[in-house]
Write a protein that holds these residues in place. Structure first.
Motif, PDB file in Angstrom:
ATOM      1  N   GLU A  49       0.846  -1.185   0.000  1.00 28.98           N
ATOM      2  CA  GLU A  49       0.000   0.000   0.000  1.00 28.98           C
ATOM      3  C   GLU A  49       0.890   1.246   0.000  1.00 28.98           C
ATOM      4  O   GLU A  49       1.934   1.284   0.647  1.00 28.98           O
ATOM      5  N   LYS A  50       0.441   2.239  -0.740  1.00 30.61           N
ATOM      6  CA  LYS A  50       1.252   3.445  -0.863  1.00 30.61           C
ATOM      7  C   LYS A  50       1.347   4.170   0.472  1.00 30.61           C
ATOM      8  O   LYS A  50       0.377   4.288   1.209  1.00 30.61           O
ATOM      9  N   ASP A  51       2.555   4.644   0.743  1.00 28.65           N
ATOM     10  CA  ASP A  51       2.822   5.379   1.974  1.00 28.65           C
ATOM     11  C   ASP A  51       3.158   6.820   1.596  1.00 28.65           C
ATOM     12  O   ASP A  51       4.031   7.066   0.764  1.00 28.65           O
ATOM     13  N   ASP A  52       2.483   7.765   2.238  1.00 29.22           N
ATOM     14  CA  ASP A  52       2.713   9.177   1.915  1.00 29.22           C
ATOM     15  C   ASP A  52       4.116   9.650   2.279  1.00 29.22           C
ATOM     16  O   ASP A  52       4.569  10.706   1.812  1.00 29.22           O
ATOM     17  N   ASN A  53       4.821   8.877   3.086  1.00 25.67           N
ATOM     18  CA  ASN A  53       6.179   9.256   3.491  1.00 25.67           C
ATOM     19  C   ASN A  53       7.241   8.799   2.484  1.00 25.67           C
ATOM     20  O   ASN A  53       8.417   9.138   2.630  1.00 25.67           O
ATOM     21  N   TRP A  54       6.827   8.008   1.496  1.00 26.10           N
ATOM     22  CA  TRP A  54       7.792   7.553   0.502  1.00 26.10           C
ATOM     23  C   TRP A  54       8.311   8.723  -0.329  1.00 26.10           C
ATOM     24  O   TRP A  54       7.597   9.678  -0.625  1.00 26.10           O
ATOM     25  N   LYS A  55       9.564   8.600  -0.715  1.00 31.68           N
ATOM     26  CA  LYS A  55      10.126   9.496  -1.712  1.00 31.68           C
ATOM     27  C   LYS A  55       9.801   8.912  -3.083  1.00 31.68           C
ATOM     28  O   LYS A  55       9.453   7.728  -3.197  1.00 31.68           O
ATOM     29  N   GLN A  56       9.962   9.710  -4.129  1.00 30.43           N
ATOM     30  CA  GLN A  56       9.731   9.161  -5.463  1.00 30.43           C
ATOM     31  C   GLN A  56      10.646   9.832  -6.482  1.00 30.43           C
ATOM     32  O   GLN A  56      11.085  10.976  -6.303  1.00 30.43           O
TER      33      GLN A  56
END
Length: 224
Positions: A149-156
């Motif tokens: 599940e996508k985490d808002d803390n991830w960098k991209q």
């Protein structure tokens, strides 16, 4: 009487001559023994000090290596030649996990596992590395059912995928994403068919940063 005296003189002279000869032979024999004992055996390399125990030499770390002292509480094998080692730094009241590549320095699996429960001085490097969480192409995850599940803390980072040219074996491969500014971001990844299909195409990587602690040398302690 003169004959008797002459005979006695001849006998005495003979005894003295024989005695001198025996002493001379003895001296020559002793000198020969001393000479033989003083001969150096040239078949032995006397320049090498075989009494030195190289295992007791103090390890000299590089500028990048850190040193800690603690008790090894757990050793778990992973994909060969990697192991996970947990060390309890008792004085600091903390535990830390490390990665060990047993081919990276002179230690085998039996020796490493035998250190469990023992104190040791740990030399290691600690760096931040990119931890790839998900990889998208045209808005869809390439990880399929294994996509997290996508985490808002991830960098991209978005850019052109490269180096995904062959399937991974027992160890992960490396991929690189180059953005529009030419900056490269590298990730470790077990490369599969879906990733290879988009090599050279535009993708988006979602990732975080994690600490990578790698043991470079271990010096066991006599303390139990």
């Amino acid at each position: 009487m003169k004959k008797v005296t002459s005979l006695l003189f001849i006998i005495l002279f003979s005894v003295l001559v024989i005695s001198c000869k025996d002493n001379k032979k003895k001296e020559l024999k002793e000198a020969d023994i001393v000479q033989k004992d003083s001969i150096i055996d040239t078949s032995v390399d006397t320049s090498v000090d075989n009494t030195i125990d190289t295992e007791t030499k103090e390890y000299e770390p590089t500028d990048d290596e850190l040193r800690e002292y603690g008790i090894i509480v757990d050793v778990e094998d992973g994909a060969y030649p990697f192991y996970s080692v947990t060390v309890d730094f008792v004085e600091r009241n903390m535990k830390q996990s490390f990665t060990v590549n047993i081919e990276g320095f002179n230690i085998n699996s039996e020796t490493l596992e035998g250190l469990k429960g023992k104190y040791a001085t740990i030399y290691y490097t600690s760096d931040l590395e990119n931890d790839l969480s998900d990889l998208h192409f045209e808005g869809k995850s390439l990880f399929g059912e294994y996509a997290p599940e996508k985490d808002d803390n991830w960098k991209q980072v978005t850019g052109i995928l490269s180096r995904a040219t062959s399937l991974s074996g027992d160890l992960p491969g490396e991929i690189t994403i180059t953005d529009t500014n030419g900056e490269e971001t590298t990730f470790e990844l077990y490369i599969e068919d879906e990733t290879m299909k988009v090599n050279g195409k535009k993708v988006t990587a979602y990732y975080s940063l994690r600490s990578s602690n790698i043991i470079t040398h271990i010096v066991p302690s006599s303390e139990e």
